[in-house]
Structure formats: C-alpha cells, structure tokens
Design a protein around this motif. Structure first.
Motif, PDB file in Angstrom:
ATOM      1  N   ILE A  47       0.835  -1.212   0.000  1.00  0.00           N
ATOM      2  CA  ILE A  47       0.000   0.000   0.000  1.00  0.00           C
ATOM      3  C   ILE A  47       0.863   1.253   0.000  1.00  0.00           C
ATOM      4  CG2 ILE A  47      -1.655   1.352   1.355  1.00  0.00           C
ATOM      5  CD1 ILE A  47      -2.845  -1.295   2.323  1.00  0.00           C
ATOM      6  N   ILE A  48       1.872   1.279   0.879  1.00  0.00           N
ATOM      7  CA  ILE A  48       2.707   2.476   0.989  1.00  0.00           C
ATOM      8  C   ILE A  48       3.520   2.694  -0.284  1.00  0.00           C
ATOM      9  CG2 ILE A  48       4.747   1.418   2.027  1.00  0.00           C
ATOM     10  CD1 ILE A  48       3.191   4.783   3.054  1.00  0.00           C
ATOM     11  N   SER A  49       3.892   1.616  -0.981  1.00  0.00           N
ATOM     12  CA  SER A  49       4.617   1.758  -2.241  1.00  0.00           C
ATOM     13  C   SER A  49       3.734   2.405  -3.303  1.00  0.00           C
ATOM     14  CB  SER A  49       5.122   0.397  -2.731  1.00  0.00           C
ATOM     15  OG  SER A  49       6.087  -0.141  -1.849  1.00  0.00           O
ATOM     16  N   VAL A  50       2.470   1.966  -3.362  1.00  0.00           N
ATOM     17  CA  VAL A  50       1.529   2.561  -4.309  1.00  0.00           C
ATOM     18  C   VAL A  50       1.238   4.011  -3.937  1.00  0.00           C
ATOM     19  CG1 VAL A  50      -0.843   2.471  -5.182  1.00  0.00           C
ATOM     20  CG2 VAL A  50       0.466   0.355  -4.902  1.00  0.00           C
ATOM     21  N   ALA A  51       1.056   4.252  -2.631  1.00  0.00           N
ATOM     22  CA  ALA A  51       0.686   5.591  -2.156  1.00  0.00           C
ATOM     23  C   ALA A  51       1.800   6.603  -2.367  1.00  0.00           C
ATOM     24  CB  ALA A  51       0.296   5.528  -0.686  1.00  0.00           C
ATOM     25  N   THR A  52       3.039   6.191  -2.128  1.00  0.00           N
ATOM     26  CA  THR A  52       4.167   7.123  -2.197  1.00  0.00           C
ATOM     27  C   THR A  52       4.887   7.110  -3.535  1.00  0.00           C
ATOM     28  OG1 THR A  52       5.718   5.474  -1.315  1.00  0.00           O
ATOM     29  CG2 THR A  52       4.554   6.862   0.282  1.00  0.00           C
ATOM     30  N   LYS A  53       4.543   6.103  -4.380  1.00  0.00           N
ATOM     31  CA  LYS A  53       5.244   5.911  -5.653  1.00  0.00           C
ATOM     32  C   LYS A  53       6.741   5.656  -5.437  1.00  0.00           C
ATOM     33  CE  LYS A  53       1.951   8.594  -8.403  1.00  0.00           C
ATOM     34  NZ  LYS A  53       0.983   8.783  -7.318  1.00  0.00           N
ATOM     35  N   ILE A  54       7.071   5.106  -4.277  1.00  0.00           N
ATOM     36  CA  ILE A  54       8.435   4.724  -3.929  1.00  0.00           C
ATOM     37  C   ILE A  54       8.401   3.256  -3.534  1.00  0.00           C
ATOM     38  CG2 ILE A  54      10.370   5.097  -2.354  1.00  0.00           C
ATOM     39  CD1 ILE A  54       9.324   7.952  -1.930  1.00  0.00           C
ATOM     40  N   ASN A  55       9.313   2.452  -4.055  1.00  0.00           N
ATOM     41  CA  ASN A  55       9.328   1.026  -3.724  1.00  0.00           C
ATOM     42  C   ASN A  55       9.773   0.828  -2.280  1.00  0.00           C
ATOM     43  OD1 ASN A  55       9.390  -1.737  -3.644  1.00  0.00           O
ATOM     44  ND2 ASN A  55      11.015  -1.985  -5.151  1.00  0.00           N
ATOM     45  N   MET A  56       8.816   0.501  -1.408  1.00  0.00           N
ATOM     46  CA  MET A  56       9.100   0.356   0.018  1.00  0.00           C
ATOM     47  C   MET A  56       8.995  -1.095   0.482  1.00  0.00           C
ATOM     48  SD  MET A  56       9.513   3.531   1.046  1.00  0.00           S
ATOM     49  CE  MET A  56       9.327   3.362   2.797  1.00  0.00           C
ATOM     50  N   ARG A  57       8.885  -2.029  -0.451  1.00  0.00           N
ATOM     51  CA  ARG A  57       8.547  -3.407  -0.099  1.00  0.00           C
ATOM     52  C   ARG A  57       9.588  -4.073   0.800  1.00  0.00           C
ATOM     53  NH1 ARG A  57       4.067  -4.783  -2.899  1.00  0.00           N
ATOM     54  NH2 ARG A  57       3.585  -3.513  -4.723  1.00  0.00           N
ATOM     55  N   ASP A  58      10.843  -3.764   0.627  1.00  0.00           N
ATOM     56  CA  ASP A  58      11.880  -4.360   1.463  1.00  0.00           C
ATOM     57  C   ASP A  58      12.702  -3.291   2.188  1.00  0.00           C
ATOM     58  OD1 ASP A  58      11.426  -7.161   0.731  1.00  0.00           O
ATOM     59  OD2 ASP A  58      12.116  -6.552  -1.256  1.00  0.00           O
ATOM     60  N   ALA A  59      12.132  -2.100   2.286  1.00  0.00           N
ATOM     61  CA  ALA A  59      12.858  -0.976   2.886  1.00  0.00           C
ATOM     62  C   ALA A  59      13.002  -1.154   4.396  1.00  0.00           C
ATOM     63  CB  ALA A  59      12.139   0.334   2.582  1.00  0.00           C
ATOM     64  N   SER A  60      13.962  -0.437   4.960  1.00  0.00           N
ATOM     65  CA  SER A  60      14.177  -0.453   6.401  1.00  0.00           C
ATOM     66  C   SER A  60      14.652   0.921   6.838  1.00  0.00           C
ATOM     67  CB  SER A  60      15.223  -1.514   6.778  1.00  0.00           C
ATOM     68  OG  SER A  60      16.521  -1.082   6.385  1.00  0.00           O
ATOM     69  N   ASP A  61      14.776   1.113   8.147  1.00  0.00           N
ATOM     70  CA  ASP A  61      15.314   2.361   8.684  1.00  0.00           C
ATOM     71  C   ASP A  61      16.840   2.358   8.690  1.00  0.00           C
ATOM     72  OD1 ASP A  61      12.814   3.524   9.222  1.00  0.00           O
ATOM     73  OD2 ASP A  61      12.653   2.441  11.111  1.00  0.00           O
ATOM     74  N   PHE A  62      17.443   1.247   8.294  1.00  0.00           N
ATOM     75  CA  PHE A  62      18.891   1.096   8.286  1.00  0.00           C
ATOM     76  C   PHE A  62      19.448   1.822   7.065  1.00  0.00           C
ATOM     77  CE2 PHE A  62      22.493  -2.328   8.299  1.00  0.00           C
ATOM     78  CZ  PHE A  62      23.349  -1.417   8.905  1.00  0.00           C
ATOM     79  N   LYS A  63      19.936   3.052   7.268  1.00  0.00           N
ATOM     80  CA  LYS A  63      20.389   3.885   6.166  1.00  0.00           C
ATOM     81  C   LYS A  63      21.599   4.702   6.589  1.00  0.00           C
ATOM     82  CE  LYS A  63      15.587   4.659   4.641  1.00  0.00           C
ATOM     83  NZ  LYS A  63      15.566   4.023   3.324  1.00  0.00           N
ATOM     84  N   LEU A  64      22.403   5.073   5.599  1.00  0.00           N
ATOM     85  CA  LEU A  64      23.449   6.069   5.792  1.00  0.00           C
ATOM     86  C   LEU A  64      23.056   7.315   5.025  1.00  0.00           C
ATOM     87  CD1 LEU A  64      27.275   5.807   5.791  1.00  0.00           C
ATOM     88  CD2 LEU A  64      26.177   7.402   4.199  1.00  0.00           C
ATOM     89  N   LEU A  65      23.203   8.474   5.678  1.00  0.00           N
ATOM     90  CA  LEU A  65      22.847   9.746   5.077  1.00  0.00           C
ATOM     91  C   LEU A  65      24.039  10.695   5.117  1.00  0.00           C
ATOM     92  CD1 LEU A  65      19.421  10.238   6.890  1.00  0.00           C
ATOM     93  CD2 LEU A  65      19.740   9.378   4.567  1.00  0.00           C
ATOM     94  N   ASP A  66      24.315  11.322   3.996  1.00  0.00           N
ATOM     95  CA  ASP A  66      25.330  12.364   3.951  1.00  0.00           C
ATOM     96  C   ASP A  66      24.824  13.587   4.712  1.00  0.00           C
ATOM     97  OD1 ASP A  66      27.843  13.507   2.500  1.00  0.00           O
ATOM     98  OD2 ASP A  66      26.257  14.969   2.075  1.00  0.00           O
ATOM     99  N   ARG A  67      25.735  14.462   5.114  1.00  0.00           N
ATOM    100  CA  ARG A  67      25.354  15.662   5.860  1.00  0.00           C
ATOM    101  C   ARG A  67      24.322  16.491   5.104  1.00  0.00           C
ATOM    102  NH1 ARG A  67      24.061  17.425  10.324  1.00  0.00           N
ATOM    103  NH2 ARG A  67      25.755  16.110  11.114  1.00  0.00           N
ATOM    104  N   LYS A  68      24.444  16.566   3.778  1.00  0.00           N
ATOM    105  CA  LYS A  68      23.457  17.325   2.998  1.00  0.00           C
ATOM    106  C   LYS A  68      22.068  16.707   3.122  1.00  0.00           C
ATOM    107  CE  LYS A  68      25.859  17.086  -0.829  1.00  0.00           C
ATOM    108  NZ  LYS A  68      26.234  17.226  -2.267  1.00  0.00           N
TER     109      LYS A  68
END
Length: 310
Positions: A142-163
């Motif tokens: 549902i969230i993938s359809v709603a956001t138009k972003i593939n969230m099917r295997d997503a997690s909060d485990f991410k690295l983010l640059d300062r920007k």
C-alpha cells in the motif's frame, strides 16, 4: 571530523542491549579506523535503558545519549539523533543489532565513493510469524503505491550524507515517516542488501496492534492515498446506484417491479458503510491537520549525557 560517522541508535526498553550494542559497533568502527560517535536516543523507556546509556557514556567518550521526557515514537527518536549528530554522515541502526553493524563498513565505503544516501534493503526478513509477514507485505504494498516509492523491502537502516541530514531536518511536519522521507528527498542513492539478524537479548517491542497503528500513521502522514480511495468508493457507489435504479425503473415500466425488502436493506447497509468509513477517513486526516497546526514539537528532550557533558 570531516569524515566522522555518527551512528544514531533509537532505543526503547533496551536495557539488555545498550552495553553490547555500544561495544560491538565501537569495536567494528575502531578496527576499520573510522572516526565515529554513537548517539543513543532513549525514547522514554520504562526500564533502565537510560541508566545503561549513562554508564556507556561514562565508560566511552564516543557514546552520547539523548533522553526523551516520555515516549514519542521511533520516528521522533531518529530525528532527534540526526539533530544531535555532528558527523559528515550518519547511519541509523536499530539497537537490537538485527541490522548487522558490519554492513556499516560497506555503507561508509560507498559514501566515500560519493553516494549521499545508502539504503539497506532486506533480502531476508528473519524469523517472523506468518501474520506479521502477511501484514508487512500488505502495508509495504500500500505504501509503495501511495508514495510511488518502492518500500517493499525498505528499512530504517540507512546512511545519510550531511546534505541529506540537513534536508531532512528542514522538514517540520510532526508526523514524519523517515523510511519514506529519506527516499523522497532525493540525492545520489545506492542500495545494498542485508539479512535480518536474530535478536540476542530482550524481546521485540512491536506488537501486532502497534504495527497497525504505525502503518496507519505513516500512510496518512505521507500520502493522501486513502482520500483517493474515498473518491473511488463514491464512484463505485454511484455506478451501483445507477444500475440498480435502471433495473428498478425497467421493472416498474414492464410491470415486474423488484420484490424484496432484502435488496433495499443490503443497499442501505452498503452505502451507509461506505459513508461512515469515508467520514472516518476524512476525520482522521482532519485530526492530523489539527495535530500539525498546533505546532507542538516532535519530541521533548529531558536530559543528555556524553557530548553535552564534555
């Protein structure tokens, strides 16, 4: 400091994991010669999580702690950790070590190559109940359809640059969905895969109903998709009404009027259910709007340790 990695670790009732998590992550990053800091965010825990964070900070100068005045939720804890982060990049990782910390080395290497967002995607969800897996599949579909972003295997485990961190921190909405927003902001992104590890201590804090609440909150905070469903239901109801009306009119003209009180009752129940559900969805969105315009902060920090004590 130019290449320092901040590790943001949201923690709720994780007294059994704080010391181990701090030791494991610190050892991995030290052996890799990566300058780092560990930021534990205690999301209003009811056990001795904060005391364990204070002890870890006293024993190791790279450990810092942020303590909420009450439980504000994981999303708030993530943003508080990012706000406190001083590094050139930051990794968000779960305190239970189900996100394998050794993957941070791969993420950091990709960041050094110029990637600004490194997303860790689940290749295996680990041991979950059939109900939990089914619910997760439905939710992420549902969230993938709603956001138009593939969230099917997503997690909060991410690295983010300062920007990317600074871009996220400019988002002032209270009901924020980190997992989707970190993709929505853009930047140069790459994905890696990981297998969910077994928890070595403690128990999961996510019950079925807390997951349902989490799903509803995040879908409505990031998308107006449920509102569009109301429009679709209205159109379906209209079509059904036209068809049933035409059948009734033809029957009346031909002298074969529809019999049955049952048909009328079923239609009344159908349309009443659609109307009440629609009002409920609209009311939920109005509640979210009311919550946002009050302007209350995402979280309240009651105390810190480590960084601000130096």
């Amino acid at each position: 400091m130019d290449k320092m990695l901040s590790v943001v670790i949201p923690s709720y009732n994780e007294q059994e994991m704080i010391q181990k998590t701090a030791a494991v992550i610190h050892t991995i990053l030290t052996h890799a010669a990566i300058d780092h800091e560990l930021i534990f965010v205690d999301d209003g825990s009811k056990d001795n999580t904060w005391q364990e964070i204070e002890a870890a900070a006293a024993a190791n100068s790279v450990v810092h702690g942020v303590h909420f005045s009450r439980n504000f939720g994981k999303e708030a804890a993530i943003f508080a950790g990012l706000q406190a982060a001083r590094g050139a990049c930051a990794v968000v990782i779960d305190c239970d070590l189900q996100h394998p910390p050794e993957k941070m080395l791969e993420m950091y290497a990709l960041w050094e190559q110029g990637y600004e967002v490194v997303e860790a995607i689940k290749s295996d969800r680990g041991k979950e109940s059939a109900l939990h897996k089914a619910f997760a599949t439905v939710f992420y579909g549902i969230i993938s359809v709603a956001t138009k972003i593939n969230m099917r295997d997503a997690s909060d485990f991410k690295l983010l640059d300062r920007k990317a961190i600074d871009a996220l921190l400019t988002i002032k909405e209270k009901n924020s969905f980190f997992r989707a927003l970190s993709s929505w902001i853009g930047f140069k992104c790459v994905q890696i895969t990981f297998d969910v590890q077994e928890r070595t201590a403690g128990v999961s804090k996510w019950s079925f109903w807390s997951l349902v609440k989490y799903a509803v909150t995040n879908i409505t905070s990031f998308s107006d998709f449920p509102m569009k469903i109301i429009t679709a239901l209205g159109m379906v109801s209209f079509v059904i009404s036209v068809v049933m009306g035409a059948i009734a009119l033809i029957g009346k003209i031909s002298g074969r009027a529809l019999e049955g009180f049952t048909t009328v009752i079923i239609l009344q129940i159908l349309f009443s259910s659609i109307i009440i559900t629609s009002i409920g969805i609209i009311g939920y969105y109005l509640g979210k709007i009311y919550d946002e315009i009050k302007g209350r902060p995402k979280y309240i920090v009651s105390k810190t340790c480590g960084k601000d004590e130096e």
